[in-house]
Design an enzyme around this catalytic site. Structure first.
Site, short mmCIF file in Angstrom:
data_model
loop_
_atom_site.label_atom_id
_atom_site.label_comp_id
_atom_site.label_asym_id
_atom_site.label_seq_id
_atom_site.Cartn_x
_atom_site.Cartn_y
_atom_site.Cartn_z
N SER A 1 0.81 -1.21 0.00
CA SER A 1 0.00 0.00 0.00
C SER A 1 0.85 1.26 0.00
O SER A 1 1.60 1.52 -0.92
CB SER A 1 -0.98 -0.02 1.18
OG SER A 1 -1.88 1.05 1.11
N HIS A 2 0.75 2.05 1.07
CA HIS A 2 1.40 3.35 1.15
C HIS A 2 2.81 3.27 1.75
O HIS A 2 3.45 4.29 1.94
CB HIS A 2 0.56 4.29 1.98
CG HIS A 2 0.24 3.74 3.34
ND1 HIS A 2 -0.56 2.64 3.52
CD2 HIS A 2 0.63 4.12 4.58
CE1 HIS A 2 -0.66 2.37 4.82
NE2 HIS A 2 0.06 3.26 5.48
N ASP B 1 -1.86 6.67 -3.55
CA ASP B 1 -0.76 5.99 -2.88
C ASP B 1 -0.19 4.86 -3.73
O ASP B 1 -0.47 4.75 -4.93
CB ASP B 1 -1.21 5.46 -1.52
CG ASP B 1 -2.22 4.33 -1.64
OD1 ASP B 1 -2.99 4.32 -2.62
OD2 ASP B 1 -2.23 3.44 -0.77
N ASP C 1 -0.66 1.58 -4.08
CA ASP C 1 -1.51 0.64 -4.81
C ASP C 1 -2.82 1.26 -5.29
O ASP C 1 -3.70 0.55 -5.78
CB ASP C 1 -1.80 -0.59 -3.95
CG ASP C 1 -2.63 -0.29 -2.72
OD1 ASP C 1 -2.57 0.85 -2.21
OD2 ASP C 1 -3.34 -1.20 -2.24
N ASP D 1 -5.35 2.87 -3.69
CA ASP D 1 -6.61 2.81 -2.96
C ASP D 1 -6.83 3.99 -2.02
O ASP D 1 -7.91 4.11 -1.43
CB ASP D 1 -6.77 1.48 -2.21
CG ASP D 1 -5.73 1.26 -1.12
OD1 ASP D 1 -4.81 2.09 -0.99
OD2 ASP D 1 -5.83 0.23 -0.41
N ARG D 2 -5.85 4.87 -1.88
CA ARG D 2 -6.01 6.03 -1.00
C ARG D 2 -5.98 7.32 -1.81
O ARG D 2 -5.54 7.34 -2.95
CB ARG D 2 -4.91 6.05 0.06
CG ARG D 2 -4.93 4.84 0.97
CD ARG D 2 -3.84 4.88 2.01
NE ARG D 2 -3.83 3.63 2.76
CZ ARG D 2 -3.70 3.55 4.08
NH1 ARG D 2 -3.55 4.65 4.80
NH2 ARG D 2 -3.72 2.39 4.69
N LYS E 1 -11.28 0.37 -0.94
CA LYS E 1 -11.22 1.82 -1.09
C LYS E 1 -10.59 2.13 -2.43
O LYS E 1 -9.86 1.32 -2.99
CB LYS E 1 -10.46 2.46 0.07
CG LYS E 1 -9.13 1.85 0.42
CD LYS E 1 -8.58 2.50 1.68
CE LYS E 1 -7.29 1.83 2.17
NZ LYS E 1 -7.56 0.59 2.91
#
Length: 542
Positions: free
Chosen positions: A112-113, A276, A278, A280-281, A375
């Protein structure tokens, strides 16, 4: 099973968290480590005969991991794998492909982030057939397999070339390499008023989108610049790189400081956003104004009906417990359900599948809806653009309109990163031990009305989730929440969430940290973060 069996494992510490298993890239790329965790996953879900989706955010070791997973999937009897070209898929795009193709699940390669590169982090997450993160029952089964396995199955046949779209065979398994962007872009076009947004750009509307050298770059370039007509160069850092170009791909004012600075400059564009690692943010910034994620969720929920995909209204709104209560006020005004869940997108899945909610959000820069079960950063950006096009208002004007109608919920998160685990746990234990004695006590000029360790009862399946964060609520509407983050790979991250609501228009222009000063002081007095950890200030403030 086919192929060969390699004796290895088990490895300690392979318990998946809220977003799968995250470790240092060097750990995942060590001999047999990835393979043992993937074998545990394939065994736990009964992979034989199933169709899976595979892809990730392009971080270091992702392509190598995808090839290994394909060879293991073939040896474990998987019937078909749909994989993004070059092993790329944003997390929301992977969720969409699972749902679009009726797949049984998917493996997403991302942390992710978290920073990437061989010195950074790597992650593996399993998503189930609804497209959402594996629930606790599945992650518990995976963990149990990691403890008892004695090795893994893998074919000696090389994985196919993933750089070209097309259909391939790997032993008896079908491999379909697909364009990672096209199906997702088509979904976005079905939800939003692209002609209205194109017309807004044609009138001179300017934006900047920071893809942070991560996976959203190709998606944003295709949708924002090619399909919607944003000026060339509107997408910054649009090429995914294995180390994210040395950037920390976490879309907040600290790590997206370049974008933030551009939006605060005298010649700022009209709108700014970032996503981010991947995809999703999201972070949203208007000219001269930062929109915190809790406010963003509330504004999107209040105005979603302006987008064609949500013209029929919302069924309900869900937010994670640490997220501010701003969205609850929107739900009350709309006469729809409001749900408060633990942190972790998987807790929204049952509510979405049951038709109880349409829009969900977390304070950690995550927002989404029932279009997928993750998300979705670019989705949130497009809904903002749709609202701006439909209303003709600026971001600052929309925020003022919202606060006039619903009041302003001042909100901030203070992160204390890379703490010694024992120190962070000592803070949590000390406050947890005091919770029962706090209600009724006076702190500063207000009284504590509630103090607990949040527990969640899922209204759909009746499951219980306990110990989800320490809450202290005050009579004046303020509250703070304290919890340990489950997304880091080094030390412990202690997160302090702070909130204070006001219905007084004269307050709306106050700086959030100043408006929250009393609750910040109350939190320090009760939790003793500085005294226990020695940290006099947070590392990141959002």
């Amino acid at each position: 099973m086919t192929g060969i069996f390699i004796t290895a494992g088990p490895f300690d510490g392979q318990k998946p968290g809220t977003s799968g298993l995250r470790k240092k890239t060097a750990q995942f790329s060590a001999p047999h480590y990835l393979e043992c965790f993937v074998q545990a996953t394939l065994s736990a879900v009964g992979a034989k005969g199933k169709t899976l989706v595979l892809g990730g955010d392009g971080r270091a070791f992702g392509a190598e991991a995808a090839a290994i997973i394909l060879r293991m999937a073939a040896a474990n009897g998987v019937a078909r794998v749909i994989v993004g070209r070059n092993a790329l898929l944003s997390t929301p795009a992977a969720s969409h492909l699972i749902r679009l193709h009726g797949a049984d699940g998917g493996i997403i390669l991302s942390a992710s982030h978290n920073p990437g590169g061989m010195d950074g982090d790597f992650g593996v997450k399993y998503n189930i057939a609804n497209g959402g993160p594996a629930p606790e029952g599945v992650t518990a089964a995976i963990h149990a397999e990691t403890l008892r396995l004695s090795g893994y199955h893998i074919t000696a046949t090389p994985a196919p070339d993933l750089s070209q779209d097309g259909s391939y065979s790997l032993d008896a398994m079908a491999v379909e390499v697909v364009d990672p962007v096209s199906d997702y872009a088509a979904l976005m076009e079905s939800l939003f008023d692209f002609p209205a947004i194109r017309a807004m750009f044609a009138r001179g509307f300017r934006m900047k989108f920071d893809a942070m050298c991560a996976v959203t770059g190709p998606y944003a370039t295709e949708i924002l610049e090619r399909r919607l007509g944003a000026a060339a160069g509107s997408v910054m850092h649009g090429t995914p790189l294995p180390d994210f170009g040395g950037m920390h791909p976490d879309p907040n004012p600290t790590w997206a400081a370049d974008l933030y600075g551009q939006l605060m400059a005298p010649d700022a564009p009209d709108f700014g956003a970032a996503s981010d690692g991947d995809g999703d943010r999201n972070m949203v910034v208007g000219r001269g104004i930062y929109v915190n994620p809790s406010d963003s969720l509330a504004v999107l929920a209040a105005n979603a009906h302006l987008a064609p995909g949500y013209a029929g209204g919302l069924k309900g709104i869900a937010r994670s417990m640490p997220t501010s209560t701003a969205a609850d006020r929107v739900a009350a005004a709309l006469g729809i359900e409001a749900h408060e869940t633990p942190t972790g997108w998987k807790f929204f899945g049952n509510l979405l599948d049951a038709g109880r909610v349409t829009i969900c959000g977390e304070e950690s820069f995550g927002t989404g809806s029932d279009h997928v079960r993750e998300k979705d950063g670019l989705w949130a950006v497009l809904l903002w653009l749709n609202i701006l096009a439909a209303t003709g208002r600026s971001v600052a004007e929309l925020m003022q309109d919202h606060w006039q109608k619903f009041g302003r919920t001042f909100y901030s998160r203070h992160d204390f990163e890379a703490l010694p685990v024992a120190s962070a746990e000592a803070v949590m234990t000390a406050l947890r031990d005091r919770l029962a004695t706090l209600p009724g006590t006076l702190v500063g000029n207000t009284q504590v009305t509630l103090a607990d360790d949040f527990a969640y009862h899922d209204p759909v399946d009746g499951s219980e989730s306990r110990n989800q964060g320490l809450r202290v609520v005050f009579a004046n509407g303020a509250r703070f929440v304290l919890r340990l983050s489950g997304t880091g790979t080094e030390g412990a991250t202690l997160r302090l969430y702070l909130e204070q609501h006001s219905d007084t228009p004269a307050d709306f222009a106050r700086d959030p940290q100043e408006a929250l000063s009393a609750v910040i002081a109350a939190a320090e007095g009760l939790a003793q973060i500085s005294g226990i950890t020695g940290r006099v200030a947070p590392d990141v403030v959002t």
